[in-house]
Design an enzyme around this catalytic site. Structure first.
Site, PDB file in Angstrom:
ATOM      1  N   HIS A   1      -9.903  -1.467  -6.254  1.00 30.82           N
ATOM      2  CA  HIS A   1      -8.859  -0.697  -5.465  1.00 30.82           C
ATOM      3  C   HIS A   1      -8.427   0.063  -6.673  1.00 30.82           C
ATOM      4  O   HIS A   1      -7.948   1.340  -6.215  1.00 30.82           O
ATOM      5  CB  HIS A   1      -7.643  -1.896  -5.434  1.00 30.82           C
ATOM      6  CG  HIS A   1      -7.851  -2.879  -4.325  1.00 30.82           C
ATOM      7  ND1 HIS A   1      -6.838  -3.077  -3.539  1.00 30.82           N
ATOM      8  CD2 HIS A   1      -8.772  -3.903  -4.168  1.00 30.82           C
ATOM      9  CE1 HIS A   1      -7.391  -4.181  -2.720  1.00 30.82           C
ATOM     10  NE2 HIS A   1      -8.482  -4.543  -3.394  1.00 30.82           N
TER      11      HIS A   1
ATOM     12  N   ASP B   1      -0.876   0.419  -3.238  1.00 31.77           N
ATOM     13  CA  ASP B   1      -1.880  -0.418  -2.497  1.00 31.77           C
ATOM     14  C   ASP B   1      -1.431  -1.376  -1.404  1.00 31.77           C
ATOM     15  O   ASP B   1      -0.214  -1.669  -1.438  1.00 31.77           O
ATOM     16  CB  ASP B   1      -2.594  -1.030  -3.444  1.00 31.77           C
ATOM     17  CG  ASP B   1      -3.916  -1.744  -3.006  1.00 31.77           C
ATOM     18  OD1 ASP B   1      -5.056  -1.397  -3.390  1.00 31.77           O
ATOM     19  OD2 ASP B   1      -3.627  -3.040  -2.447  1.00 31.77           O
TER      20      ASP B   1
END
Ligand code: UDP
Length: 485
Positions: A20, A123
């Site tokens: 990520h 995110d």
């Protein structure tokens, strides 16, 4: 007003896991290259990794920085050094870790108040950030880190529950209200989709937060998945901008080598090794940053690779539970025997550097989206070996839609390591992806996609234009907000 006051300032807040963080760092660089001020949010432990990735960009004069937030690990009962998903091993620890992350809201709010960004890109695993952004009066964009195919596919499965209408775990079903007659089975779905857990509720929150956000940015490009990008936008009604492949903002050897962690091999040594091989003659095997195979599976891979007679670079993650220096998975006398054929990298490989080398002709991958897109971008056909997360969706995309790979035959989703694969299958797959007409055909398709990927990020390309459109919208949003106050 001077031009600096017109500069958009964005916060980039990744989830703390390499898969990520890496694309988010690339995204921050990309926005900085388009004239924005980019501020990345990291934990103290990861700050140096972030800095290594951006230092050259800073030196070149791009406006990019890192600020830190500290996870309240003690409060949730975790040791101090576990501030990355990569360093938490058990399920219980993962839940503690997720809890610690939700406690960062006040720190985020203070940072926004102090540094006054115009927008927050955070995110998908940080759904609570929508509340902080709303409170501070700035828009929040979601970063999923996967393809439109997978985001829309998982959403159609969540909404229409086709897995509840089949009679067994292995019976295939077609994803309903989704383009392309894509088949999956219940076995390939994440646990939390099949059984209601804490995580199911969490994922519902993720979806709710997505709906309330300004939109979604994706590490993909329109030409790769037009039907699925359109589906996500029109059928599921999400505003989204496809601005990738993000890894392409890394142009030279240094940039490509310094993504994620410190590589466990000197980049020049790695390149020298590849330079001495013929075009498309090397298979690259890597399962991303999270998967940890047991000794028996590693042994099967070792035997299969040797039996294939092909040249290889194999990345073996260090298993924190395995005794240092004890490698029971390695067959006797293996490394001296394969010295001229294979390279084992223990730890972290400079993956993009390797994939982009012309000697690499195939990639055995776990189908994490970053790895999948990096293979596409490099024009390398793949053998798919999905394990967890949305990786089975990515497998379907690669094998059923793009047709640049085939599956090794894993059937079951697992949290860290699922179906075992025998050496014979490894041997056969490695030969099949490197040599022969089918391999050539897949490679031809992959190379065409790689060219499209490069075209997409060039000036005037689809990703270039999507990013331009997003920046215009954000500027308008800021002006409207300023007029209001
Ligand atoms: N990666 C790398 N070296 C490694 C392992 C992984 O550079 O030895 C990078 C890879 O290039 C990709 C990311 O780590 O950008 C992994 O992301 P992915 O989505 O493929 O898988 P995950 O780690 O999230 O399961």
């Amino acid at each position: 007003m001077g031009s600096a006051s017109h500069q958009l300032h964005l916060f980039f807040f990744p989830f703390m896991a390499p898969g990520h963080m890496i694309p988010m760092i690339d995204m921050a660089k990309l926005f900085a290259m388009r004239g924005c001020k980019s501020t990345l949010i990291a934990t103290p432990y990861d700050k140096s990794t972030f800095m290594k990735s951006i230092v050259k960009f800073k030196d070149l004069g791009f406006d990019i920085n890192v600020v830190t937030v500290t996870l309240p690990l003690k409060e949730v009962g975790l040791p101090e050094d576990r501030d990355n998903m990569n360093r938490v091993t058990s399920m219980e620890m993962r839940m503690q870790f997720m809890r610690a992350i939700t406690m960062l809201d006040q720190q985020l709010e203070l940072l926004i108040e102090k540094l006054a960004p115009d927008c927050l890109i955070s995110d998908m695993f940080l759904p609570w950030t929508i509340e902080v952004a709303a409170k501070c009066g700035i828009p929040r964009l979601v970063f999923h880190g996967t393809s439109a195919f997978s985001v829309a596919g998982t959403e159609c499965v969540r909404l229409y529950e086709p897995h509840k209408k089949v009679s067994s775990d292995s019976e295939p079903f077609v994803i309903p209200n989704f383009p392309g007659e894509i088949t999956l089975s219940r076995m390939q779905l994440q646990d939390f989709v099949k059984v209601e857990t804490e995580f199911t509720k969490f994922m519902d929150e993720v979806k709710e937060s997505e709906k309330r956000s300004f939109g979604v940015v994706m590490n993909s490009f329109y030409e790769l998945e037009p039907a699925f990008a359109d589906h996500y936008r029109t059928f599921l009604g999400r505003r989204s901008w496809l601005i990738g492949p993000l890894s392409l903002c890394n142009k030279d050897i240094e940039d490509k080598a310094h993504r994620g962690k410190q590589a466990s091999i000197d980049q020049l040594e790695c390149l020298q090794w590849l330079d001495s091989r013929q075009t498309n003659s090397v298979i690259y095997i890597c399962f991303g940053s999270m998967a940890n195979f047991n000794a028996a599976q590693l042994h099967e891979i070792a035997v299969g690779l040797e039996a294939s007679g092909q040249q290889f670079i194999w990345v073996v993650q260090k298993d924190p539970n395995m005794e240092e220096g004890k490698e029971e998975w390695l067959p006797d006398g293996y490394e001296p025997r394969i010295r001229n054929k294979g390279l084992i990298i223990r730890g972290w490989a400079p993956q993009v550097l390797i994939l982009d080398h012309e000697a690499v002709g195939g990639f055995v991958t776990h189908c994490g989206w970053n790895s999948t897109l990096e293979a596409v971008t490099a024009g390398v056909p793949v053998v798919t070996w999905p394990i967890a997360a949305e990786q089975f969706y990515n497998e379907k995309f690669v094998t059923q839609v793009l047709k640049i790979g085939f599956d090794i035959g894993v059937k079951k989703w697992a949290r860290s390591f699922g179906d075992s694969v025998k050496s014979e299958r490894v041997e056969e797959a490695v030969k099949r992806v490197l040599v022969g007409e089918e391999a050539e055909e897949m490679r031809r398709r992959a190379k065409a996609l790689a060219e499209m990927a490069r075209g997409a990020v060039e000036e005037g390309g689809s990703s270039w234009s999507d990013l331009g459109a997003l920046l215009r919208e954000l500027r308008m949003q800021r002006s409207a907000h300023n007029e209001e106050i």
